[in-house]
Design a protein around this motif. Structure first.
Motif, PDB file in Angstrom:
ATOM      1  N   THR A   3       0.826  -1.198   0.000  1.00  0.00           N
ATOM      2  CA  THR A   3       0.000   0.000   0.000  1.00  0.00           C
ATOM      3  C   THR A   3       0.866   1.257   0.000  1.00  0.00           C
ATOM      4  O   THR A   3       0.570   2.238  -0.704  1.00  0.00           O
ATOM      5  CB  THR A   3      -0.942  -0.004   1.213  1.00  0.00           C
ATOM      6  N   ARG A  17      -5.858  -1.467  -4.816  1.00  0.00           N
ATOM      7  CA  ARG A  17      -6.054  -1.053  -3.417  1.00  0.00           C
ATOM      8  C   ARG A  17      -7.090  -1.931  -2.731  1.00  0.00           C
ATOM      9  O   ARG A  17      -6.929  -2.308  -1.563  1.00  0.00           O
ATOM     10  CB  ARG A  17      -6.451   0.424  -3.351  1.00  0.00           C
ATOM     11  N   THR A  18      -8.161  -2.272  -3.444  1.00  0.00           N
ATOM     12  CA  THR A  18      -9.171  -3.157  -2.857  1.00  0.00           C
ATOM     13  C   THR A  18      -8.580  -4.522  -2.543  1.00  0.00           C
ATOM     14  O   THR A  18      -8.853  -5.105  -1.490  1.00  0.00           O
ATOM     15  CB  THR A  18     -10.361  -3.308  -3.823  1.00  0.00           C
ATOM     16  N   THR A  68      -6.509  -4.298   0.560  1.00  0.00           N
ATOM     17  CA  THR A  68      -7.368  -4.223   1.747  1.00  0.00           C
ATOM     18  C   THR A  68      -7.830  -5.619   2.155  1.00  0.00           C
ATOM     19  O   THR A  68      -7.831  -5.973   3.345  1.00  0.00           O
ATOM     20  CB  THR A  68      -8.577  -3.318   1.477  1.00  0.00           C
ATOM     21  N   ASP A  78      -6.919  -7.745   5.546  1.00  0.00           N
ATOM     22  CA  ASP A  78      -7.968  -8.294   6.410  1.00  0.00           C
ATOM     23  C   ASP A  78      -7.793  -9.792   6.668  1.00  0.00           C
ATOM     24  O   ASP A  78      -8.573 -10.383   7.417  1.00  0.00           O
ATOM     25  CB  ASP A  78      -9.340  -8.059   5.784  1.00  0.00           C
TER      26      ASP A  78
END
Length: 200
Positions: free
Chosen positions: A148, A164-165, A168, A172
């Motif tokens: 990131t 970016r998704t 993420t 997680d």
């Protein structure tokens, strides 16, 4: 004494003729196997270039270079190297040919894995983009946070929002393509696992 025939693959860089395949009209450096092509390009750069983009992914073990694929080198903007057939030179302001920008892997200079993954993202077909990123995180070669940070330095990257998704989801705890939301649909992602560990 018998000596093998040699061919010029790049200015002042030579290779035995038997190492080059017979594809007509193909740049000589592209007629070498990927590993030899990488070494030939670095010999030509003479310390002023590092493998980058798709060529760096090969050296990091994330995506093998296809035969005939151009070699990608990154070089400081002040260097005199220029793109030529079979070899793409990426000139970068502020690039230093050592840490933190360039590291040595298998005795060859290469861009850091985070920058290599980000730079390669728009160069790959959409269906092939996620696998190297997932593999790098799963193999503890980097972290979603480091990726990131590298992505933040390239605000105009093509496909930036999708990458970016993905990062993420990896942050997680998602670790397999089946766990990660198919970003081309509106289907919800399965629950992700949290994982712990250190990257190398």
């Amino acid at each position: 004494m018998w000596l093998p025939k040699v061919g010029v693959v790049l200015p002042e860089v030579f290779a035995a003729a038997y190492l080059l395949d017979s594809r007509p009209g193909t740049p000589a450096v592209s007629r070498l196997g990927p590993a030899l092509g990488h070494r030939a390009a670095l010999a030509w750069a003479d310390g002023c270039g590092a493998l980058s983009h798709l060529s760096a992914l090969d050296l990091w073990g994330l995506r093998p270079s296809a035969p005939g694929e151009p070699v990608h080198l990154s070089t400081p903007a002040s260097a005199s190297l220029r793109t030529r057939p079979g070899l793409v030179v990426h000139r970068r302001c502020g690039l230093s040919m050592g840490p933190p920008h360039v590291v040595v892997r298998r005795d060859l200079p290469v861009m850091r894995i985070e920058r290599a993954l980000v730079d390669s993202w728009p160069m790959l077909p959409p269906a092939e983009r996620r696998a190297p990123v997932i593999r790098a995180v799963n193999n503890w070669l980097t972290t979603p946070q480091r990726l990131t940070a590298a992505l933040d330095t390239v605000p105009k990257l093509v496909g930036r929002a999708v990458l970016r998704t993905l990062l993420t989801k990896l942050a997680d705890g998602c670790r397999s393509p089946l766990e990660i939301w198919d970003m081309s649909t509106s289907s919800p992602a399965p629950a992700c696992r949290r994982s712990a560990g250190r990257c190398r």
